[in-house]
Design an enzyme around this catalytic site. Structure first.
Site, PDB file in Angstrom:
ATOM      1  N   SER A 158      28.653 -43.056 -75.143  1.00 46.38           N
ATOM      2  CA  SER A 158      29.525 -42.238 -75.980  1.00 46.38           C
ATOM      3  C   SER A 158      28.856 -41.917 -77.310  1.00 46.38           C
ATOM      4  O   SER A 158      28.507 -42.815 -78.080  1.00 46.38           O
ATOM      5  CB  SER A 158      30.845 -42.971 -76.231  1.00 46.38           C
ATOM      6  OG  SER A 158      31.541 -42.404 -77.332  1.00 46.38           O
ATOM      7  N   LYS A 204      40.723 -38.687 -79.009  1.00 46.04           N
ATOM      8  CA  LYS A 204      40.077 -39.947 -78.602  1.00 46.04           C
ATOM      9  C   LYS A 204      38.707 -40.118 -79.260  1.00 46.04           C
ATOM     10  O   LYS A 204      38.243 -41.248 -79.462  1.00 46.04           O
ATOM     11  CB  LYS A 204      39.977 -40.031 -77.078  1.00 46.04           C
ATOM     12  CG  LYS A 204      39.205 -38.901 -76.396  1.00 46.04           C
ATOM     13  CD  LYS A 204      37.730 -39.159 -76.261  1.00 46.04           C
ATOM     14  CE  LYS A 204      37.021 -37.965 -75.657  1.00 46.04           C
ATOM     15  NZ  LYS A 204      35.568 -38.166 -75.574  1.00 46.04           N
ATOM     16  N   SER A 262      24.344 -31.507 -72.153  1.00 54.44           N
ATOM     17  CA  SER A 262      24.449 -32.423 -71.018  1.00 54.44           C
ATOM     18  C   SER A 262      25.678 -32.136 -70.167  1.00 54.44           C
ATOM     19  O   SER A 262      25.594 -32.135 -68.926  1.00 54.44           O
ATOM     20  CB  SER A 262      24.473 -33.872 -71.515  1.00 54.44           C
ATOM     21  OG  SER A 262      25.554 -34.092 -72.402  1.00 54.44           O
ATOM     22  N   TRP A 263      26.821 -31.869 -70.793  1.00 51.21           N
ATOM     23  CA  TRP A 263      28.046 -31.679 -70.021  1.00 51.21           C
ATOM     24  C   TRP A 263      28.046 -30.337 -69.295  1.00 51.21           C
ATOM     25  O   TRP A 263      28.431 -30.255 -68.125  1.00 51.21           O
ATOM     26  CB  TRP A 263      29.260 -31.819 -70.934  1.00 51.21           C
ATOM     27  CG  TRP A 263      30.587 -31.910 -70.248  1.00 51.21           C
ATOM     28  CD1 TRP A 263      31.755 -31.324 -70.652  1.00 51.21           C
ATOM     29  CD2 TRP A 263      30.928 -32.641 -69.056  1.00 51.21           C
ATOM     30  NE1 TRP A 263      32.778 -31.642 -69.791  1.00 51.21           N
ATOM     31  CE2 TRP A 263      32.297 -32.452 -68.804  1.00 51.21           C
ATOM     32  CE3 TRP A 263      30.192 -33.429 -68.173  1.00 51.21           C
ATOM     33  CZ2 TRP A 263      32.957 -33.012 -67.703  1.00 51.21           C
ATOM     34  CZ3 TRP A 263      30.843 -33.998 -67.074  1.00 51.21           C
ATOM     35  CH2 TRP A 263      32.206 -33.788 -66.856  1.00 51.21           C
TER      36      TRP A 263
END
Length: 330
Positions: free
Chosen positions: A253, A190, A10-11
């Protein structure tokens, strides 16, 4: 400029779309021939972004040489645990003094190397230029031209300024920073905290707990980053606080979803099998836990997530232990 984008998830697809919209000649290197044909014929990535249309000029291929032929920039959007092997495979096809921008977020488990360290090792002697793209950016929102801001880390400030223009278009805004280590560590760590946030939300611990996890998670990111040579101020920016807030609160996420599914009683193996896309935080938790021990940095949330993910600890017990730690100054 001709750009090769390695990684048909996707990215990688979203960034290929963005770069093509910004008048770049983009070839997307994917693993699956069927996926490549669908992208070229229908301008849709059926496996990862089935509901949005890719820019019509994006071309997909499974052929490394075709993708890199004449490319002035290589954009890597490959999961971190496979990143080194892909870079090794592509190195013989790179031009002299290649420009490599990485958009993956994680730390190698096997060697405990960050993305920039892998590139430095594998492209040693090539005169390469390296940059790291990171920040709060769900791929589908980028595809839909929704406002997004990220940061590009490059040790050479002038090169960073040049590259940020290539990666800025429409409502997608790219800042630059010379703190490569801070930019890459924020994006990696993160994901660990996002698993914890998903777990806490899934267990019904409420908004107070989520806010505490985000805030204390930011402190952990900063402590590890400073110990590894990053600037503390970088973690207050887009690749730190920005990406942390998004990944801990947004249900798109993947890492937050891991925590939510674990809270439902699924095992880690079941969670992994249920997800089409890679949640980098699972492997990154192991790497960060090991790094923290080596550097003697106190990372209690990371330690708790390691125990839950890799030692089978009950999530509720892990949270109770976190909250019963010795009191201290903030």
């Amino acid at each position: 400029m001709k750009i090769a984008v390695a990684g048909g998830g996707s990215w990688g697809s979203a960034l290929a779309h963005l770069l093509a919209a910004n008048a770049c000649d983009v070839t997307l290197l994917v693993r699956d021939a069927v996926q490549a044909r669908r992208i070229n014929a229908d301008h849709v990535n059926p496996d990862y972004l089935p509901d949005v249309v890719l820019h019509s000029s994006v071309r997909a291929t499974v052929d490394d040489a075709e993708a890199l032929d004449g490319a002035g920039l290589l954009l890597m959007a490959v999961p971190c645990q496979h990143f080194r092997k892909v870079l090794q495979r592509l190195r013989p096809l790179l031009p002299p003094e290649p420009v490599v921008v990485c958009a993956n977020k994680g730390i190698e488990v096997e060697n405990l190397c960050t993305v920039s360290e892998v590139v430095a090792q594998e492209l040693e002697g090539t005169g390469h230029t390296f940059a790291m793209l990171s920040g709060p950016s769900f791929a589908v929102e980028v595809m839909r031209d929704m406002p997004t801001a990220v940061v590009l880390g490059c040790r050479d400030a002038a090169t960073g300024r040049r590259l940020r223009h290539i990666f800025s278009y429409g409502l997608f805004r790219t800042y630059s920073s010379t703190d490569v280590r801070g930019v890459e560590l924020g994006g990696a760590v993160k994901n660990v905290i996002a698993i914890a946030a998903g777990l806490a939300d899934g267990l019904g611990f409420g908004h107070n707990a989520r806010a505490a996890l985000i805030t204390r998670g930011l402190a952990e990111m900063s402590r590890l980053g400073v110990a590894m040579g990053a600037r503390a101020s970088t973690f207050m920016g887009l690749s730190g606080m920005g990406d942390l807030v998004l990944t801990c609160t947004g249900d798109l996420s993947r890492n937050r979803q891991v925590g939510l599914k674990l809270a439902q009683g699924m095992t880690l193996e079941e969670v992994t099998r249920s997800m089409r896309m890679v949640a980098e935080g699972v492997k990154t938790t192991e790497a960060v836990h090991t790094l923290a021990a080596r550097l003697q940095v106190d990372l209690p949330i990371t330690s708790a997530m390691y125990d839950v993910l890799h030692s089978g600890k009950n999530p509720r017990d892990a949270v109770r232990e976190l909250m019963s730690r010795e009191l201290k100054e903030e």
